[in-house]
Design a protein around this motif. Structure first.
Motif, PDB file in Angstrom:
ATOM      1  N   TYR A 100       0.898  -1.112  -0.066  1.00 50.76           N
ATOM      2  CA  TYR A 100      -0.048   0.033   0.132  1.00 50.76           C
ATOM      3  C   TYR A 100       0.776   1.376   0.043  1.00 50.76           C
ATOM      4  O   TYR A 100       0.500   2.349  -0.683  1.00 50.76           O
ATOM      5  CB  TYR A 100      -0.710  -0.082   1.032  1.00 50.76           C
ATOM      6  N   ASN A 202      -7.007   1.736   6.733  1.00 51.90           N
ATOM      7  CA  ASN A 202      -7.517   0.466   6.467  1.00 51.90           C
ATOM      8  C   ASN A 202      -8.794   0.463   7.188  1.00 51.90           C
ATOM      9  O   ASN A 202      -8.837   0.324   8.273  1.00 51.90           O
ATOM     10  CB  ASN A 202      -6.365  -0.568   6.939  1.00 51.90           C
ATOM     11  N   LEU A 273      -7.739   1.548   1.588  1.00 51.32           N
ATOM     12  CA  LEU A 273      -8.074   0.129   1.273  1.00 51.32           C
ATOM     13  C   LEU A 273      -9.604  -0.092   1.125  1.00 51.32           C
ATOM     14  O   LEU A 273     -10.282   0.319   1.683  1.00 51.32           O
ATOM     15  CB  LEU A 273      -7.470  -0.654   2.176  1.00 51.32           C
ATOM     16  N   SER A 275     -11.498  -3.609   1.128  1.00 50.76           N
ATOM     17  CA  SER A 275     -11.395  -5.218   1.284  1.00 50.76           C
ATOM     18  C   SER A 275     -12.538  -5.998   0.265  1.00 50.76           C
ATOM     19  O   SER A 275     -11.892  -6.870  -0.245  1.00 50.76           O
ATOM     20  CB  SER A 275     -11.952  -5.395   2.741  1.00 50.76           C
ATOM     21  N   TYR A 299      -4.853  -1.981  -7.722  1.00 49.72           N
ATOM     22  CA  TYR A 299      -4.867  -3.417  -7.466  1.00 49.72           C
ATOM     23  C   TYR A 299      -3.484  -3.791  -7.121  1.00 49.72           C
ATOM     24  O   TYR A 299      -2.311  -3.535  -7.513  1.00 49.72           O
ATOM     25  CB  TYR A 299      -5.227  -4.051  -8.419  1.00 49.72           C
ATOM     26  N   LYS A 305      -4.423 -14.059  -3.432  1.00 43.89           N
ATOM     27  CA  LYS A 305      -5.327 -12.752  -2.785  1.00 43.89           C
ATOM     28  C   LYS A 305      -5.082 -11.585  -3.538  1.00 43.89           C
ATOM     29  O   LYS A 305      -4.111 -11.055  -3.791  1.00 43.89           O
ATOM     30  CB  LYS A 305      -5.035 -12.695  -1.470  1.00 43.89           C
ATOM     31  N   GLN A 306      -6.157 -10.940  -3.881  1.00 43.56           N
ATOM     32  CA  GLN A 306      -6.172  -9.770  -4.440  1.00 43.56           C
ATOM     33  C   GLN A 306      -6.664  -8.596  -3.701  1.00 43.56           C
ATOM     34  O   GLN A 306      -7.886  -8.886  -3.025  1.00 43.56           O
ATOM     35  CB  GLN A 306      -6.732  -9.731  -6.060  1.00 43.56           C
ATOM     36  N   SER A 307      -5.862  -7.642  -3.426  1.00 43.47           N
ATOM     37  CA  SER A 307      -6.356  -6.385  -2.816  1.00 43.47           C
ATOM     38  C   SER A 307      -6.366  -5.171  -3.428  1.00 43.47           C
ATOM     39  O   SER A 307      -6.026  -5.099  -4.806  1.00 43.47           O
ATOM     40  CB  SER A 307      -5.624  -6.365  -1.439  1.00 43.47           C
ATOM     41  N   ARG A 308      -6.784  -4.007  -2.995  1.00 44.23           N
ATOM     42  CA  ARG A 308      -7.119  -2.929  -3.581  1.00 44.23           C
ATOM     43  C   ARG A 308      -7.093  -1.501  -2.895  1.00 44.23           C
ATOM     44  O   ARG A 308      -7.342  -1.867  -1.842  1.00 44.23           O
ATOM     45  CB  ARG A 308      -8.239  -2.926  -4.913  1.00 44.23           C
TER      46      ARG A 308
END
Length: 328
Positions: A100, A202, A273, A275, A299, A305-308
């Motif tokens: 991040y 977050n 973020l 989730s 992204y 696992k993909q987060s963004r």
């Protein structure tokens, strides 16, 4: 009793951390054990053993082992001494959290004609910094950013203050602020005549304590272990404010977008973020309603696992150019 469920020391081939992320490849447990050698009977070395594949690893279902790993990672890679959190607070995965930070740095580089801003010129607001303070700790080391770390929990900030006292090099880099009104996000934190290049967050993603506990139970099941007690469940629990709020992640981010309008010229990039990918359409609708001038979804891929995170700004191109020239 079932045998411990280990994760391999080796990073899966599909893991794609940011190129500047220090946590590429596999954990160097010899170096990490050496970095954490003075931590007494909770030192990382006490938790490391060969997994069924012959690789050194830890039992990732053991909260003390995970905390020791985080402490060693922060010491070895970022020079952070005496990092610790109370047992009932969220223990963040350091490699993913670093991504991040690096993604935010890319936003600034792109806005500064491809060059990183000058050292010590960037100011960042971390909303909900928690007892771990992971983002200010990493960001101040990696990019010499200055942080305001805000939270509604005075105990969380007190723990972070203890970490800062053990790391005097951070004394002037990270300022702690208490949000006294849980109904606000930026109000009461942003002071008059104060500007930030970035905000980050977050957010709590569950809608209730019951939903948060269900998420905790699923994590235990994925590790092949039942949640045997209330204390065990809290290993993956965290404080209420860290995990849930009325309306969950979506309501929190919508509130953040709404409040950001008040401070539209006081920050270059607002970010958070996200989730749950299912929340993106509603978030984009809120951004449109707030009449932001530019928004991005960035992204990040960590194994399977993909987060963004999403970023938005109210500054037009001329204002963005002027901001970079004046501040960076």
């Amino acid at each position: 009793m079932s045998s411990p469920r280990y994760k391999s020391q080796k990073t899966p081939k599909q893991t794609r951390f940011h190129p500047r992320n220090r946590h590429q490849g596999q954990y160097d447990f010899a170096a990490l054990i050496d970095a954490d050698r003075n931590a007494g009977n909770v030192a990382l070395g006490h938790f490391v053993s060969a997994n069924p594949y012959g690789d050194l690893s830890i039992d990732f279902a053991d909260a003390k082992a995970v905390k020791a790993l985080n402490r060693a990672l922060l010491k070895h890679h970022y020079g952070i001494s005496a990092w610790d959190i109370p047992d009932d607070y969220l223990c963040p995965p350091v490699p993913g959290r670093a991504d991040y930070i690096h993604g935010l740095a890319d936003l600034l580089i792109a806005a500064n004609r491809g060059k990183p801003p000058k050292k010590n010129s960037v100011h960042v607001l971390d909303i909900g910094t928690g007892a771990n303070g992971i983002y200010p700790l990493i960001g101040s080391h990696e990019y010499a950013w200055n942080f305001v770390a805000a939270d509604i929990n005075p105990d969380a900030l007190a723990n972070l203050q203890n970490i800062l006292q053990a790391n005097p090099q951070l004394d002037k880099k990270i300022e702690l602020r208490l949000q006294k009104n849980r109904n606000h996000i930026f109000h009461n934190i942003l002071q008059q005549d104060e500007w930030f290049d970035l905000t980050m967050c977050n957010p709590p993603f569950h809608t209730s304590a019951t939903e948060a506990q269900s998420g905790t139970d699923r994590k235990w099941q994925n590790l092949g272990k039942p949640a045997l007690s209330v204390d065990a469940k809290l290993n993956f629990g965290g404080q209420a404010a860290e995990l849930w709020c009325d309306g969950g992640e979506l309501a929190f981010i919508q509130k953040m977008i709404q409040e950001s309008q008040t401070f539209s010229t006081r920050c270059f990039w607002f970010t958070t973020l996200v989730s749950k990918a299912a929340n993106l359409p509603a978030i984009n609708a809120a951004l449109k309603q707030a009449q932001v001038l530019q928004s991005k979804t960035i992204y990040m891929q960590h194994g399977q696992k993909q987060s963004r995170f999403i970023a938005w700004t109210f500054l037009n191109p001329v204002q963005q150019t002027a901001w970079a020239k004046m501040r960076w």
